[in-house]
Design an enzyme around this catalytic site. Structure first.
Site: not given
Length: 409
Positions: A82, A84, A90, A94, A123, A409
């Site tokens: 993941v 950006v 902003r 995401l 998260y 991972f």
């Protein structure tokens, strides 16, 4: 500037990975590591956000099977890669990827998503709770020693290359998977991850080696490690950098640790991922000299709450109604009655009064039996509406061993 989220096409993998590396910073991965991740990437489960100049956001998922309390294996989505681009922070990139990804998981066979977080605070707002911790240590082998157990001298130790020992080590690992929640059954290709040893990643240490522990000709354990040379004015002060250590019984485990502490010219063992209730806490004569620290590891997101809670067993009988908040996956919001014990469970919607109120994040944190509901209630995150419900649920969710994620991972 408009963006578009699309499933990754294989021919765009190099750009996808380049953008991922740029977002995380630092030098590019060694070619060996890059090729491993190319082979493991499930492009059909990977997302790329594009603007008119190329990829500006990345996210992927691996198809894993994870051990639950009770020993069963559950299909889970392993969220990964993941990122950006710093030019597009902003702007909702995401959030759009998390939205698409969780919708896709909801439509598939996996009721749970998991991830390891570069920054845990990111998260939580998407419903992920910290479900496992990992223990790190730096053992001063001149000031502490491994306790002797009967039978340790019967364990035969043999040095081999990691590649030559791969199948034997994987056989030991596979036997351990059902015994601890949070462990991942090896999917094809993942046995190669533990063998990654590019020179650029050694930080001055030797190439990785492997020691096998055998009893009556059967491999019962292994350790993979490297040695980093260091000298002080008083003489050699080498560091044993331990990557993995596993064993099928206490005697073999103790024998492996005794071996590691007695490697010539070394005075320290560093390790960075063991369960927080690992036997080493009791094996060493002075645990203070192990200089232990802890950090978050696996973050769990219940995507289909009822199915997820039914998939595991419970340490004690439980019959509670949860009032669940879940703004990001609203199909989970509302009241659910969980009834279960050590044999199984049911979880279904109900209109009965709530016994406990919490968000899906707190349920994710407690899901594998590590973080207790009682501890979260003490932080004001779980609200007890029926006297006794918190104690009942917290006891039922807790496991007799701490959950653990053996590799990233």
């Amino acid at each position: 500037m408009t963006t578009q989220t699309r499933v990754l096409e294989p021919e765009h993998w190099d750009e996808f990975y380049d953008r991922l590396e740029r977002a995380f910073g630092g030098p590019a991965d060694h070619a060996e590591e890059r090729e491993l991740w190319r082979g493991l990437t499930e492009t059909e489960r990977s997302l790329a956000v594009w603007d008119d100049r190329g990829i500006v956001g990345t996210a992927g998922a691996f198809s894993f099977r994870m051990t639950l309390p009770g020993g069963s294996l559950l299909p889970v989505a392993g969220v990964t890669m993941v990122s950006v681009q710093p030019t597009h922070r902003r702007r909702g990139v995401l959030t759009s990827m998390m939205r698409r990804q969780l919708d896709d998981v909801h439509e598939g066979p996996e009721p749970v998503a998991v991830l390891t977080a570069s920054e845990p605070a990111i998260y939580g707002r998407f419903g992920y709770g910290t479900a496992t911790l990992q223990m790190r240590g730096d053992i001063d082998t001149t000031r502490t020693f491994v306790r002797e157990l009967p039978g340790m001298d019967a364990v035969r130790l043999r040095l081999v290359t990691p590649e030559a020992a791969r199948e034997a080590c994987e056989a030991v690992y596979a036997r351990l998977v059902p015994d601890r929640a949070g462990m991942l059954a090896r999917q094809p290709g993942w046995d190669r991850q533990a063998l990654l040893d590019p020179p650029s990643g050694r930080d001055g240490a030797s190439p990785m080696t492997c020691v096998l522990a055998e009893v009556d000709g059967e491999v019962r354990g292994y350790a993979r490690y490297a040695v980093k040379l260091d000298w002080s004015p008083a003489g050699p002060d080498n560091i044993v950098k331990l990557s993995d250590i596993d064993a099928l019984d206490p005697v073999t485990y103790a024998a492996l640790w005794r071996y590691l502490t007695s490697i010539d010219l070394s005075s320290r063992i560093s390790f960075w991922n063991k369960p927080v209730d690992d036997p080493l806490l009791h094996l060493f004569s002075d645990v203070r000299r192990c200089r232990l620290s802890f950090r978050d590891s696996l973050h769990v997101r219940l995507v289909d709450l009822g199915e997820a809670l039914e998939a595991r067993t419970y340490t004690a009988p439980v019959d509670v109604v949860f009032e669940v908040e879940d703004a990001f996956c609203p199909w989970n919001a509302g009241r659910w009655r969980l009834s279960g014990d050590a044999k199984g469970a049911t979880c279904a919607r109900t209109t009965d009064p709530a016994d406990l109120a919490l968000s899906v994040k707190e349920l994710g944190a407690a899901y594998l039996g590590g973080s207790t509901l009682r501890a979260q209630a003490a932080a004001g995150l779980v609200r007890d509406a029926r006297p006794g419900a918190l104690a009942e649920a917290s006891t039922a969710f807790a496991g007799d061993v701490q959950p653990w994620l053996p590799h990233g991972f």
